[in-house]
Write an enzyme that holds these catalytic residues in place. Structure first.
Site, mmCIF file in Angstrom:
data_model
loop_
_atom_site.group_PDB
_atom_site.id
_atom_site.type_symbol
_atom_site.label_atom_id
_atom_site.label_comp_id
_atom_site.label_asym_id
_atom_site.label_seq_id
_atom_site.Cartn_x
_atom_site.Cartn_y
_atom_site.Cartn_z
ATOM 1 C CE1 TYR A 263 -4.208 1.346 -0.263
ATOM 2 C CE2 TYR A 263 -3.660 2.623 1.688
ATOM 3 C CZ TYR A 263 -4.502 2.365 0.622
ATOM 4 O OH TYR A 263 -5.631 3.137 0.444
ATOM 5 C CE LYS B 107 -7.041 6.201 0.969
ATOM 6 N NZ LYS B 107 -8.013 7.092 0.308
#
Ligand code: NDP
Length: 256
Positions: free
Chosen positions: A157, A164
């Site tokens: 990720y 995020k």
């Protein structure tokens, strides 16, 4: 049954029928709300035009082009939306990172790739919240979409996890800032869903499989699961909730 007649919501980031934003739109539409969409690519506009006839109440929904990397475009989009009345809420469903930054070594992330991911996936909420707040009715609500990779390190990720984390922190600072105006700001941390963006993340199939095996509900979530929690956060049902991050992930985040 939720009744959202006479309520107006902006959804930023529907690329096609698999998009999380489309699940949010479906739930809001079923409840009788008006939905206005912003999009970036013409391809997304074409997909939206094809989806509109399926809506009960929004077959003529306004579609407004808005590339969130362009400040002037964001300002113009909300000005245009405000000309036809106030809004009750904003659903932000936008993220981007270059494909090479979503696999391999995080330490290889370029400055350019890092800044691009943060600009589109995190700063866009800040400017959109600012502009949306100018046209928001009393007790408005802003909701964004995040992922567990912002809280813990999830394989592949990478730069999106850092973006995020920034997005989730921005939710808290926006909640503190806009709370004085009665505007609430929250995030939904969605479980993995096979969307256009998610396909860019290396090893998606493995992640989906692991959730099915290990999450308390023994399944993956879908876009309507997210849509229903979005409807809760966007409306007075969650009137006392702000700065929160609700996991809609079949409970996966509680398992070790
Ligand atoms: P989609 O690819 O369907 O949606 C992503 C959206 O971001 C697209 O509509 C895309 O528009 C938009 N976008 C990207 N760059 C820009 C830009 N510069 N300006 C305006 N819009 C832009 O994927 P999802 O529905 O999965 O993604 C929605 C959100 O949900 C993202 O924040 C994602 O990180 C988050 N999320 C997704 C999960 C998943 O597993 N799918 C899990 C948890 C969170 P266009 O195509 O027109 O460029």
């Amino acid at each position: 049954m939720l009744n959202l007649e006479n309520q107006r919501f902006v959804i930023m980031g529907v690329a096609n029928k698999r998009s999380i934003g489309y699940g949010v739109a479906q739930v809001l539409d079923e409840a009788g709300a008006e939905v206005i969409f912003t999009y970036r690519k013409d391809r997304s506009k074409d997909a939206l035009v094809k989806l509109l006839p399926d809506f009960k109440n929004n077959s003529q929904a306004k579609l407004i082009q808005c590339d969130v990397e362009d400040d002037a475009a964001v300002v113009k989009a909300f000005e245009e939306i405000g000309q036809s009345g106030q809004i009750n809420g904003l659903y932000h469903s936008i993220a981007f990172a270059d494909a090479e930054d979503l696999r391999g070594r995080f330490s290889d992330t370029s400055r350019e790739g890092f800044l691009k991911a943060h600009s589109i996936s995190s700063y866009s909420l800040v400017i959109a919240a600012r502009e949306a707040s100018k046209i928001m009715a009393d007790n408005g609500s802003i909701v964004t979409t995040t992922y567990l990779g912002g809280e813990i390190a999830v394989q592949n990720y990478n730069v999106m996890g850092a973006a995020k984390a920034s997005l989730e922190s921005s939710v808290r600072y926006l909640a503190l800032d806009l709370g004085a105006q009665g505007i609430r700001v929250n995030a939904i941390s969605a479980g993995p869903i096979r969307t256009l963006s998610a396909k860019g993340v290396g090893g998606l199939n493995t992640i989906l499989h692991e959730v099915e095996e290990r999450a308390p509900l023994k399944r993956n979530v879908d876009i309507k699961d997210v849509g229903r929690t979005a409807a809760y956060l966007l409306t007075d049902l969650s009137s006392g909730v702000t700065g929160e991050n609700i996991h809609v992930d079949a409970g996966y985040h509680i398992v070790r």
